[in-house]
Design a protein around this motif. Sequence first.
Motif, PDB file in Angstrom:
ATOM      1  N   ARG A  84     -20.412  30.738   5.437  1.00 28.82           N
ATOM      2  CA  ARG A  84     -20.239  29.520   4.640  1.00 28.82           C
ATOM      3  C   ARG A  84     -19.050  28.639   5.009  1.00 28.82           C
ATOM      4  O   ARG A  84     -18.760  27.697   4.277  1.00 28.82           O
ATOM      5  N   ALA A  87     -19.786  24.777   5.069  1.00 31.81           N
ATOM      6  CA  ALA A  87     -19.968  24.124   3.764  1.00 31.81           C
ATOM      7  C   ALA A  87     -18.628  23.954   3.055  1.00 31.81           C
ATOM      8  O   ALA A  87     -18.370  22.929   2.415  1.00 31.81           O
ATOM      9  N   PHE A  88     -17.755  24.953   3.184  1.00 32.09           N
ATOM     10  CA  PHE A  88     -16.412  24.876   2.593  1.00 32.09           C
ATOM     11  C   PHE A  88     -15.640  23.715   3.227  1.00 32.09           C
ATOM     12  O   PHE A  88     -15.015  22.909   2.540  1.00 32.09           O
ATOM     13  N   GLU A  90     -16.854  21.124   4.681  1.00 25.15           N
ATOM     14  CA  GLU A  90     -17.438  19.837   4.288  1.00 25.15           C
ATOM     15  C   GLU A  90     -16.871  19.363   2.957  1.00 25.15           C
ATOM     16  O   GLU A  90     -16.479  18.200   2.813  1.00 25.15           O
ATOM     17  N   GLY A  91     -16.834  20.284   1.964  1.00 23.66           N
ATOM     18  CA  GLY A  91     -16.288  19.907   0.653  1.00 23.66           C
ATOM     19  C   GLY A  91     -14.854  19.435   0.778  1.00 23.66           C
ATOM     20  O   GLY A  91     -14.442  18.445   0.172  1.00 23.66           O
ATOM     21  N   ILE A  94     -14.589  15.978   2.745  1.00 29.11           N
ATOM     22  CA  ILE A  94     -15.122  14.831   2.013  1.00 29.11           C
ATOM     23  C   ILE A  94     -14.104  14.320   0.997  1.00 29.11           C
ATOM     24  O   ILE A  94     -13.929  13.110   0.844  1.00 29.11           O
ATOM     25  N   ASN A 116     -28.355  27.421   8.272  1.00 26.46           N
ATOM     26  CA  ASN A 116     -28.798  26.268   7.485  1.00 26.46           C
ATOM     27  C   ASN A 116     -27.661  25.271   7.277  1.00 26.46           C
ATOM     28  O   ASN A 116     -27.848  24.063   7.375  1.00 26.46           O
ATOM     29  N   HIS A 117     -26.470  25.803   7.016  1.00 29.12           N
ATOM     30  CA  HIS A 117     -25.328  24.905   6.802  1.00 29.12           C
ATOM     31  C   HIS A 117     -24.965  24.179   8.101  1.00 29.12           C
ATOM     32  O   HIS A 117     -24.598  23.019   8.090  1.00 29.12           O
ATOM     33  N   HIS A 120     -27.401  21.255   8.832  1.00 25.54           N
ATOM     34  CA  HIS A 120     -27.254  20.121   7.911  1.00 25.54           C
ATOM     35  C   HIS A 120     -25.918  19.414   8.081  1.00 25.54           C
ATOM     36  O   HIS A 120     -25.834  18.200   7.898  1.00 25.54           O
ATOM     37  N   ARG A 124     -25.582  15.502   8.961  1.00 23.62           N
ATOM     38  CA  ARG A 124     -24.778  14.584   8.133  1.00 23.62           C
ATOM     39  C   ARG A 124     -23.661  13.926   8.925  1.00 23.62           C
ATOM     40  O   ARG A 124     -23.119  12.916   8.521  1.00 23.62           O
ATOM     41  N   TYR A 272     -20.233  10.696   8.232  1.00 25.71           N
ATOM     42  CA  TYR A 272     -20.540  10.797   6.795  1.00 25.71           C
ATOM     43  C   TYR A 272     -19.558   9.944   6.001  1.00 25.71           C
ATOM     44  O   TYR A 272     -19.939   9.232   5.075  1.00 25.71           O
TER      45      TYR A 272
ATOM     46  N   PHE B  32     -15.492  15.712  -7.476  1.00 24.50           N
ATOM     47  CA  PHE B  32     -16.448  16.133  -6.444  1.00 24.50           C
ATOM     48  C   PHE B  32     -17.601  16.865  -7.109  1.00 24.50           C
ATOM     49  O   PHE B  32     -17.396  17.796  -7.884  1.00 24.50           O
ATOM     50  N   GLU B  63     -27.690  21.385   1.110  1.00 17.57           N
ATOM     51  CA  GLU B  63     -28.953  21.938   1.606  1.00 17.57           C
ATOM     52  C   GLU B  63     -29.452  23.089   0.744  1.00 17.57           C
ATOM     53  O   GLU B  63     -30.608  23.494   0.865  1.00 17.57           O
ATOM     54  N   VAL B  70     -20.145  26.530  -2.422  1.00 15.37           N
ATOM     55  CA  VAL B  70     -19.116  26.698  -1.388  1.00 15.37           C
ATOM     56  C   VAL B  70     -18.367  25.379  -1.163  1.00 15.37           C
ATOM     57  O   VAL B  70     -17.138  25.357  -1.065  1.00 15.37           O
ATOM     58  N   ALA B  71     -19.112  24.277  -1.098  1.00 13.32           N
ATOM     59  CA  ALA B  71     -18.467  22.968  -0.920  1.00 13.32           C
ATOM     60  C   ALA B  71     -17.572  22.656  -2.112  1.00 13.32           C
ATOM     61  O   ALA B  71     -16.490  22.069  -1.954  1.00 13.32           O
TER      62      ALA B  71
END
Lengths: 287, 381
Positions: A84, A87-88, A90-91, A94, A116-117, A120, A124, A272, B32, B63, B70-71
Motif C-alpha cells: 500500500r 496509495a499512502f 498519493e494521499g 495530494i 491495483n494501486h 491507478h 492518475r 493529477y 481530505f 480504486e 491508506v490514502a
Amino acid sequence: MSQKQILKEKIVEESPRDDLIRRERFPHIWCPGCGLGTVLKCYVEAIAASNIPIDKHVIVSGIGCTGRIAGYVRLDSYHVTHGRPIAFAEGMKIVRPDLEVTVISGDGDLVTIGGNHFIHAVRRNVDINVFLVNNFIYGMTGNQMGSTTPLGAKSSTSPYGCPEFPFNLPLLAAALGAPFVARWTTLHVRQLADAMKRALQVKGFAFIEIISPCPVGFGSYNDLREGRDFIKLFLENCIVDHSADLNKVGITLRPGEPIILGNFVDREVPTYHELELEVFRKAGWLK
Amino acid sequence: MSGELKLLKPGIHFMMGNIACAEAALIAGCEFYAGYPITPSNEIAEHMSRRMPQLGRHFIQMEDEIASIVAVCGASAAGVKAMTATSGPGFSLMMETIGLSAMLELPCVIVDVQRAGPSTGIPTFVGQGDVMQARWGSHGDYELVVYSPSTVQEFFDLTIEAFNTSEWLRIPVIVLSDEVVGHMYGRLQVPEYDKIKIINRKRYSGPREEYLPYSSETLVPLFVAAGDGFRIHMTGLTHDERGYPSLEIEDSHKLVERLVMKVRKNAKNLWKYETLYLDDADVVVVTFGITARSTEEAVRRARNEGLKVGMIKLLTLWPFPEDPVKVASQYARRILVAEINMGQLIHPVREVAECPVAGINYPVGYVPPPEYILDGIRAAV
C-alpha cells in the motif's frame, strides 16, 4: 584490535552521507550480495543532488526486504501496510504538493499485492516517484514466487518452475501513460543514480524498475548463488537501449536473452495536481 | 476567499443523514476525503466530491476501499484531518489499515453506513451486523472508538465528535451508522460555529533533537507532520519510542499497553448515552442506532400498558459504556438488547450486567417495528 574492527571504524568515519542515513540503525538486515545497499546509496545521492530541500523529501515503503529502506534513510519515512505505499504516498502528496514523495519498495509489494494501486496511480499521474526493486522473488518471507518471477524459474512455491508469465513493467507503466519510465540494474550505479535524479525532477509519476541481485533467495533456487553470479549475468546480458520497443523488454533470464535497460520514456503529461487545480477553478475556489 | 462562509449555515435544516455527515466533516475541518463507491454510503462521497473543491479541499475516488483508507492515513501523516466512508464489504477491506492507523497513531475517521446481511447481503437494506467487526476487525491488540447515531442530528454531531476524538487520542474513530439513518431526511440544527467544539491534534514544537515520536511519557504522544523537518520514522512494525522497529519485549509492552490504555483510561469521557424511564424500570432495553427509534416507541407504548420499562440508547458503542448498563442491571430484573443482527452488542452487556440478559434480534434488512420490540418486552415482563 582485530582487522575487522579497524575496517568497520574506517567505513563509519568516511561515510559521506551520514546526514541522510540513520547510521544508528546499522547493521542493516540485507544479505551479502544483495543489491539494496546500492539502491540506498543511489537514492541518497539523488536527494543530495536535487535542488529540493532535504526536509521536503519523504520516503514511503511497504513490506519486504526493500520495504526496510525507509527505516535507513534520515528523512520523513513511512513504512506502511503490505502493498500500500503508493496509495499512502498519493494521499500525502495530494494534500502536500510541496513534498517530494518517493516510494521505494519491492516487486511483490508494489505490483503483486499492490498491483491495483500501481496501475491507478500511474493512470492518475500523481506526482510521486516509484523506485521498484525487482529481485524476482519474495525474499524476506521465504523465497516464494511472485508476479515478476520469470517463467520456469524455481522458488519455494514453484519447485517445478514458475508456471506463470511475469509482468513486463516498463511496458505496463508506459502503456498507462507514465511520464518517466526507466530500468537499470544495481550494477549500473551511475546510470541508476542519474535516472533517480531525473525522476526527482520529472513532473508526474516517475517509475524506475531496478533489477537487483538476490543470491541468497532467488539465486539459491536458480544457480545464481553468489552476488558475483548476478553481476556476471548483468554484465553478459544487459543491453542499454533507450529507444527499445517496450513490447520486447520482458525479462526471461534465459541464456542468450537480453535484459534491456534504459531511460525509455521521458515526456510531459498533465499531473493529477494540475488537473485538480482545474477542478478547484470550476468549483469556484480558484479564480 | 473565506472557506468559513461556505460551510453549512448555523440554524435549522432538513437534510439527509449521509449529507449531514458530510457537512459535519467539513465543519470539523476535514481536508481530505478518499472513498470508493458503495451503497448505501454513496451520498457522502457524492456530496464531498462537490463540496470539498469549493473549499479548496481534496476529494479523490480511489480504486478500492483499501487504497481509500491508506490514502487517508497518508494525508493524516501529512498533518490534515482525513476521512472515508463505506459499507460492510468495503469496511471489511479496510480492516488491515485501520490497524495501521492505530499503530502509527494517525488520526482518521471511518464512516460505516451498515447494510443488511453478510457478504454482499442486501446493499439497499438496513443492518447492524458490524458492531463486533468495528471493535475487533483488525488483527492484534489495539483500541479505537465507535459512535453510533440514530438520527440525522446525531449523525451530524457524532461525525464532528469522531474527528475530535480521533485528533485528541490519535486513533481511528468509526461512525457506525446504518442505511436508514444514512438515507432518512430529518431535522438538523447547526449551532453557531463558535459553539461547536473543534479539537486539533497536539503538535510538538520543542527542540528537534529532543523529540520522541512515540514517547511513552504521555498516553498520546505529540504529533509532527511529514515536511516539518523532524525526519521522523513511522512503521507498522512494533517500534520503540524513536519509532524504530524493535524486538525488545519492553518496547512491545510499552507500545501496545499505551495504544490500549489511551482509550481505556479515557473510557468514561468517551461514553455517550441517553436514558429513558430508568428510575423504576423492571425491564431495561439497551439499544443503539436506528433500532433505538423503534425501541423508544415500544417503550412508550409499554408504559401506556402500565409496564415498568426503560431504555438506554448507546451513542458510544466502544469503549462499551459499562457503568450505565451495570447500574441499570442492579435495579432491573431483566435487560433486553435490541439490535438488527443475531446478537452482537448483547455480549458486552452480558459481561457487565448483574441480572439476566436476553436479545431482541431482528436478522432481516428492516427496522424492527415497535410491535416486534413490544412483544419482546411483554415476554420479558
